[in-house]
Design a protein around this motif. Structure first.
Motif, PDB file in Angstrom:
ATOM      1  N   ALA A  46       0.654  -1.150   0.025  1.00 29.58           N
ATOM      2  CA  ALA A  46      -0.053   0.093   0.046  1.00 29.58           C
ATOM      3  C   ALA A  46       0.941   1.359   0.014  1.00 29.58           C
ATOM      4  N   LYS A  47       0.479   2.104  -0.843  1.00 30.11           N
ATOM      5  CA  LYS A  47       1.210   3.412  -0.917  1.00 30.11           C
ATOM      6  C   LYS A  47       0.723   4.332   0.382  1.00 30.11           C
ATOM      7  N   SER A  48       1.041   4.155   1.462  1.00 29.42           N
ATOM      8  CA  SER A  48       0.401   4.818   2.380  1.00 29.42           C
ATOM      9  C   SER A  48       1.657   4.817   3.416  1.00 29.42           C
ATOM     10  N   ARG A  49       1.464   6.103   4.513  1.00 29.29           N
ATOM     11  CA  ARG A  49       2.472   6.152   5.504  1.00 29.29           C
ATOM     12  C   ARG A  49       1.993   5.135   6.914  1.00 29.29           C
ATOM     13  N   ARG A  50       0.596   4.710   6.567  1.00 30.80           N
ATOM     14  CA  ARG A  50       0.051   4.184   7.857  1.00 30.80           C
ATOM     15  C   ARG A  50       1.078   3.180   8.314  1.00 30.80           C
ATOM     16  N   ILE A  51       0.719   2.635   9.667  1.00 30.24           N
ATOM     17  CA  ILE A  51       1.779   1.756  10.176  1.00 30.24           C
ATOM     18  C   ILE A  51       0.945   0.471  10.748  1.00 30.24           C
ATOM     19  N   GLY A  52      -0.431   0.499  10.521  1.00 28.21           N
ATOM     20  CA  GLY A  52      -1.278  -0.486  11.082  1.00 28.21           C
ATOM     21  C   GLY A  52      -2.509  -0.649  10.287  1.00 28.21           C
ATOM     22  N   ARG A  53      -3.138  -1.907  10.575  1.00 29.52           N
ATOM     23  CA  ARG A  53      -4.536  -1.836   9.871  1.00 29.52           C
ATOM     24  C   ARG A  53      -5.460  -2.516  10.842  1.00 29.52           C
ATOM     25  N   ALA A  54      -6.656  -1.981  10.946  1.00 30.19           N
ATOM     26  CA  ALA A  54      -7.700  -2.656  12.007  1.00 30.19           C
ATOM     27  C   ALA A  54      -8.170  -3.996  11.364  1.00 30.19           C
ATOM     28  N   ALA A  55      -8.304  -4.959  12.264  1.00 27.65           N
ATOM     29  CA  ALA A  55      -8.519  -6.348  11.800  1.00 27.65           C
ATOM     30  C   ALA A  55      -9.584  -6.853  12.600  1.00 27.65           C
ATOM     31  N   GLY A  56     -10.252  -6.155  13.527  1.00 25.23           N
ATOM     32  CA  GLY A  56     -11.130  -6.688  14.576  1.00 25.23           C
ATOM     33  C   GLY A  56     -11.020  -6.219  15.773  1.00 25.23           C
ATOM     34  N   VAL A  57     -11.579  -6.676  16.779  1.00 21.02           N
ATOM     35  CA  VAL A  57     -11.580  -6.382  18.227  1.00 21.02           C
ATOM     36  C   VAL A  57     -11.560  -7.419  19.140  1.00 21.02           C
ATOM     37  N   ARG A  58     -11.052  -7.083  20.425  1.00 25.68           N
ATOM     38  CA  ARG A  58     -11.119  -8.312  21.469  1.00 25.68           C
ATOM     39  C   ARG A  58     -11.943  -7.784  22.590  1.00 25.68           C
ATOM     40  N   LEU A  59     -12.922  -8.414  22.860  1.00 21.28           N
ATOM     41  CA  LEU A  59     -13.887  -8.361  23.984  1.00 21.28           C
ATOM     42  C   LEU A  59     -13.488  -8.280  25.435  1.00 21.28           C
ATOM     43  N   ALA A  60     -14.001  -7.919  26.325  1.00 23.84           N
ATOM     44  CA  ALA A  60     -13.476  -7.526  27.690  1.00 23.84           C
ATOM     45  C   ALA A  60     -13.335  -9.212  28.397  1.00 23.84           C
ATOM     46  N   ASP A  61     -14.505 -10.128  27.740  1.00 25.34           N
ATOM     47  CA  ASP A  61     -14.135 -11.573  28.286  1.00 25.34           C
ATOM     48  C   ASP A  61     -13.079 -12.575  27.594  1.00 25.34           C
ATOM     49  N   GLY A  62     -12.583 -11.574  26.409  1.00 24.28           N
ATOM     50  CA  GLY A  62     -11.490 -12.332  25.686  1.00 24.28           C
ATOM     51  C   GLY A  62     -11.824 -12.783  24.280  1.00 24.28           C
ATOM     52  N   GLU A  63     -13.034 -12.723  24.183  1.00 31.50           N
ATOM     53  CA  GLU A  63     -13.262 -13.164  22.734  1.00 31.50           C
ATOM     54  C   GLU A  63     -12.834 -12.244  21.734  1.00 31.50           C
ATOM     55  N   ALA A  64     -12.166 -12.817  20.634  1.00 24.85           N
ATOM     56  CA  ALA A  64     -11.725 -11.878  19.574  1.00 24.85           C
ATOM     57  C   ALA A  64     -12.822 -12.162  18.320  1.00 24.85           C
ATOM     58  N   ILE A  65     -13.052 -10.896  17.680  1.00 23.26           N
ATOM     59  CA  ILE A  65     -14.029 -11.077  16.466  1.00 23.26           C
ATOM     60  C   ILE A  65     -13.272 -10.341  15.471  1.00 23.26           C
ATOM     61  N   ARG A  66     -13.070 -11.206  14.373  1.00 27.46           N
ATOM     62  CA  ARG A  66     -12.367 -10.452  13.243  1.00 27.46           C
ATOM     63  C   ARG A  66     -13.224  -9.525  12.119  1.00 27.46           C
ATOM     64  N   ALA A  67     -12.701  -8.549  11.424  1.00 28.45           N
ATOM     65  CA  ALA A  67     -13.426  -7.779  10.626  1.00 28.45           C
ATOM     66  C   ALA A  67     -12.745  -7.024   9.657  1.00 28.45           C
ATOM     67  N   ASP A  68     -13.322  -6.706   8.657  1.00 27.78           N
ATOM     68  CA  ASP A  68     -12.572  -6.024   7.561  1.00 27.78           C
ATOM     69  C   ASP A  68     -12.198  -4.341   7.562  1.00 27.78           C
ATOM     70  N   ALA A  69     -13.104  -3.823   8.841  1.00 30.83           N
ATOM     71  CA  ALA A  69     -13.036  -2.415   9.169  1.00 30.83           C
ATOM     72  C   ALA A  69     -13.590  -2.307  10.491  1.00 30.83           C
TER      73      ALA A  69
END
Length: 537
Positions: free
Chosen positions: A290-313
């Motif tokens: 990617a032609k960008s100065r960005r240093i990461g990409r959002a890929a989901g979230v982790r809930l407080a109970d530990g569950e991870a949910i993937r996402a494209d945005a």
């Protein structure tokens, strides 16, 4: 398979983004930390100890007036339905009643002739000045609304052909560097034309001389969490917008708006999960090549109970300052490191009392503002000295004037709000809150004519700045997110598209275009457009 988007937070901004994204065919999961959606647009139901449970006291605990209704009409239309299919709106007249200690009253009326009669009661020599002030507000609205409310600046400067945000001008700008330069010049010149570098109070004071009318107009700055003596004159457009488009009440209460938005979201397939606090936004390396100065990409979230949910945005509708501090690792925050976040001034806050009382106070309108002897001292306390005011303006909302269903028969549901500073560690609200409560009740009972109020209270709750921080992760317990006391905070808020992390977006009162129901709905619209641009791209 369609792309997956996670929305963190079920406030109006999050619901707005979720609805628009689901309507475009994306799979959307909305995660809300509390057991009820709506964010600060929320509801408390308190049963009367001696009445049937089906007629409780109902209190809207957040916004008490719906303005710019066309913003929500467009939101429902984006979902393929109509607002009128879900809500019945009633235009309030008067929008509000102001009361001073000597018994003088002023009602903000919809009809021009009726309003002029009210103006002549408190400021007979300022009618022409008020008209000039109103005309200035219209001029600023016409110049600034499309440029600063309905789009993010980057959408105007860097439109993407084929995106949902396309307009004829956007397409021309994408194809024509000269046109793009003209748009940029407009973005640079308009601030001077709309008063970004003048103070709101200066415009008010030049237009009218009456102390009382000045105080009425000063109030509009506080509606955005700002001091009228610091805020830019651009806020002059707020009273114009309120009178032009009206102040409305949804039958059944303001919370009906949140319920209707949730119903529409679910009808589009949005998976709404309450009691699901998010612990962290998951970030991976940016897109390869990617032609960008960005240093990461959002890929989901982790809930407080530990569950991870993937996402494209990921669209974050939690408070922006809280989100950067608590949900995003510091290594992915070049632009919004803690040092930068510390410089963002929190907007004003308040202490709210939910009072269910026996009997009625027929002298009250739907919205009432009891004005202090020294209005400036109230503003100084909240924004300058950061102390609890000795003689605050007291707002009282009595929705039973418009909607009898909000309280048991022959009772009132009084929502009382008085200003308070945002949290800075100097006030312990567990002890100061009850004392401030007694001060307000005493003032309403003895100075403002709500006879025997303390004796007639049958149920009661408090909401302090500390509660706002706990319930909604509000930065410093602020009602209005980031304040508008300077140019940077008023117009250069943290943007809707993160600068360091790809596919991470923000909606809500602390991002562009600002606080208040219609603006946070627009922030969700802007964020959804950016998601579609990036995922389609």
């Amino acid at each position: 398979m369609s792309k997956q988007v996670i929305v963190i937070g079920g406030g109006v901004g999050g619901l707005s983004a979720a609805i628009r994204l689901a309507a475009k065919g994306l799979r959307v999961t909305l995660l809300e930390k509390n057991d009820r959606i709506g964010g600060k647009l929320n509801l408390r139901e308190l049963p009367h100890p001696g009445r049937p449970a089906d007629r409780s006291f109902r209190f809207d605990t957040g916004p008490s007036l719906l303005t710019l209704p066309f913003v929500f009409e467009q939101l429902f239309e984006a979902a393929g339905t109509r607002l009128s299919n879900h809500l019945t709106l009633q235009r309030l007249d008067p929008i509000a009643r102001y009361i001073w200690g000597d018994g003088t009253t002023f009602e903000l009326r919809n009809d021009d002739d009726a309003l002029e009669q009210e103006l002549r009661k408190i400021a007979p020599d300022d009618v022409a000045g008020y008209r000039a002030f109103a005309a200035e507000g219209k001029r600023i609205w016409d110049l600034s609304a499309e440029l600063f409310l309905f789009k993010a600046p980057e959408q105007l400067l860097k439109p993407r052909p084929g995106s949902p945000a396309d307009t004829a001008d956007a397409l021309a700008a994408a194809a024509d560097p000269l046109f793009r330069a003209k748009v940029g010049l407009k973005l640079l010149s308009t601030p001077f034309q709309i008063g970004m570098f003048r103070r709101f109070s200066v415009v008010v004071d030049r237009a009218v001389r009456s102390r009382r009318l000045r105080e009425v107009l000063y109030q509009y700055a506080t509606y955005s969490g700002a001091s009228p003596f610091k805020a830019p004159a651009t806020l002059t457009c707020i009273p114009h917008a309120e009178r032009q488009f009206g102040g409305w009440y949804p039958q059944g209460g303001m919370y009906r708006l949140a319920e209707a938005l949730a119903e529409v979201a679910q009808s589009l397939g949005v998976d709404i999960r309450t009691s699901s606090p998010v612990d962290q936004v998951l970030i991976e390396p940016p897109t390869a090549g990617a032609k960008s100065r960005r240093i990461g990409r959002a890929a989901g979230v982790r809930l407080a109970d530990g569950e991870a949910i993937r996402a494209d945005a990921v669209v974050c509708n939690a408070d922006v300052v809280y989100s950067y501090r608590s949900l995003i690792e510091s290594r992915y925050r070049r632009k919004y490191a803690d040092k930068t976040l510390n410089k963002l001034e929190a907007g004003g806050s308040g202490l709210a009392l939910l009072l269910g009382v026996e009997g009625t106070y027929p002298q009250l309108a739907h919205h009432n503002k009891f004005m202090p002897a020294d209005y400036r001292s109230d503003v100084v306390s909240m924004f300058h000295t950061r102390t609890v005011p000795r003689d605050p303006a007291i707002y009282v909302c009595a929705t039973t004037r418009t909607d009898a269903s909000q309280a048991p028969d022959d009772c009132e549901n009084l929502f009382v709000l008085a200003s308070a500073p945002p949290i800075d560690g100097t006030i312990d609200w567990s002890t100061r809150g009850p004392r401030y409560r007694d001060q307000l009740i005493n003032s309403l009972e003895h100075a403002w004519g709500l006879k025997d109020l303390n004796k007639r209270i049958v149920v009661e709750r408090q909401i302090s700045p500390a509660d706002l921080k706990s319930l909604y992760n509000a930065n410093a317990g602020s009602i209005y997110g980031i304040g508008s006391n300077n140019l940077k905070d008023a117009f250069l808020r943290p943007p809707n598209r993160d600068k360091d992390v790809e596919r991470l977006y923000f909606a809500g009162g602390a991002t562009h275009p600002g606080g208040g129901l219609p603006l946070v709905a627009l922030s969700g619209k802007i964020a959804s457009e950016m998601v579609m641009e990036d995922l389609d791209g």
